[in-house]
Design an enzyme around this catalytic site. Sequence first.
Site, PDB file in Angstrom:
ATOM      1  N   HIS A 146     -42.513   4.455   6.066  1.00  0.00           N
ATOM      2  CA  HIS A 146     -43.189   4.870   4.839  1.00  0.00           C
ATOM      3  C   HIS A 146     -44.506   5.578   5.155  1.00  0.00           C
ATOM      4  CE1 HIS A 146     -40.861   2.666   1.618  1.00  0.00           C
ATOM      5  NE2 HIS A 146     -40.329   2.194   2.730  1.00  0.00           N
ATOM      6  N   ASP A 160     -46.769   5.534  -2.922  1.00  0.00           N
ATOM      7  CA  ASP A 160     -45.420   5.111  -2.568  1.00  0.00           C
ATOM      8  C   ASP A 160     -44.734   4.461  -3.764  1.00  0.00           C
ATOM      9  OD1 ASP A 160     -43.435   2.953  -1.314  1.00  0.00           O
ATOM     10  OD2 ASP A 160     -43.827   4.435   0.239  1.00  0.00           O
ATOM     11  N   GLU A 210     -36.502  15.468  10.481  1.00  0.00           N
ATOM     12  CA  GLU A 210     -37.026  16.040  11.719  1.00  0.00           C
ATOM     13  C   GLU A 210     -35.936  16.801  12.470  1.00  0.00           C
ATOM     14  OE1 GLU A 210     -38.717  12.678  13.685  1.00  0.00           O
ATOM     15  OE2 GLU A 210     -40.315  12.462  12.201  1.00  0.00           O
ATOM     16  N   ASP A 235     -30.420   2.608   3.473  1.00  0.00           N
ATOM     17  CA  ASP A 235     -30.027   3.900   2.912  1.00  0.00           C
ATOM     18  C   ASP A 235     -29.228   4.749   3.892  1.00  0.00           C
ATOM     19  OD1 ASP A 235     -32.054   4.406   4.725  1.00  0.00           O
ATOM     20  OD2 ASP A 235     -33.206   5.724   3.414  1.00  0.00           O
TER      21      ASP A 235
END
Length: 475
Positions: A21, A131, A378, A394
Amino acid sequence: MDSSVAIQPHIAVCPSAGIGHLTPFLRLASMLSPPPSTTNNSCNITLTLTLIIIRPTLSSAEENQINTFLSTHPHINSSHFQILPVDNNNSSNSKKQDPFVVHYDAVFRSSYLLANHLSTLSPQPSVVFSDLMLASGITKPLADLGIPNYTLISTSASFFTLMVTSASLRTTSGDSDSDSDGDEIPGLGPIPMDDIPPFLMSEPDNNMLTRIIDTNCRHLHETKGVLLNSFDFFEPESVSTLQSGKLLATLPPIFPIGPFISVGSLKGSNNISWLDNQPPKSVVFISFGSRTAMAKDQIRELGKGIERSGISFLWVIKTTVVDKEDKEELNDLLGEAFFMNTKERGLIVKEWVNQEVILAHSAIGGFLSHCGWNSVMEAAQRGVPLLAWPLHGDQRVNARVVEKAGLGVWERSWGWIGERLVKSEEIALKIQEMMTSEKLKKSAARVGEEATKAWEIDGSSKKMFGKIIDNICQK
């Protein structure tokens, strides 16, 4: 607005816990706050920015990155926010509760204190980027103070779609379970039940993470907008559905502004100079992120698979969930024979590395990854082919995105972490497939090209980021 009049908004950037995060927030902070000698072209503004640092941090990696980031961005201020103590007696905790989730819960329970903390900053922030874990505690208090709050989502647009859909179903019916496998979800299509992490099918009273996500999703309508670290080409269906309002009419404006631009200053292992002596596209990079610790027998099979593949490798190995507790000796874990047989073509690194620098290196030809979203973005940014091995959370949904976009391949039969022992023969074959497939190389390279285009003049992400800056100017 008169563009000749300079304005000086104060932006507060508020990450949650964990390096997964923190990383996108450091990148966002860098994107939002150029050095004082520059101004943003959208309007004549000089930004003041404060990074809110959650205390205590959970991992050594977080502490290292915060210190390095602030030392290389001296124009960015920082303010420490002390969260409430971790509740180890929570009734929904099990003895095996993920320490990251327990820490998220402490952040979640502390979020109502953050608005007051922000209001004491001088000057008071004119806009906040925070967040999702903080949404329930700060969105309404900030609105009462007249401070707009944007929520940054640290996962894919696809998984965010699944999260808000599940939370909405539980809110309206009290039950998120589907009647059949493969139900159609707008913007996501039919999704096998096996790809949905168990916590999204749990009742909030029985699962800490479910409760945190549901509660925060219910407050998204109070935010100024939702920022996604993704781009139109990579997740076209999910992005367009979220933006259209077809998924949930109460969602605020959606801003896909990925891939987030590299900070370029994050601290990592210096051992990667080994890559400089390797041929172009010859090395497979192997890393499973900051939260994943494989069982020792699976690590050994992975080692045998790497050895069998015959491919040169850079392997970041992790044996504990929390890096501060990692004291495993690699010789004991993998055996001396492994090191003898691979010493000419491989390197193992145990400490945290600067992954974006590694993926940008000319020697890297593929990436064996858990499909954490930072890792996916990335790789996408640099067009590096990816072999997906999603392990929890996820990551299966993210792996679907990777496969569909042409960035990588995914062997579904490997399952979630611990479901079965994936043997070395299977691993070796999939590594060889990723590293030798010309079709995959071409499709991954195209993803990289589209990621670059998203930030060029008139690119989709650049336009969206410009809208956010315009909103700040208007404020």
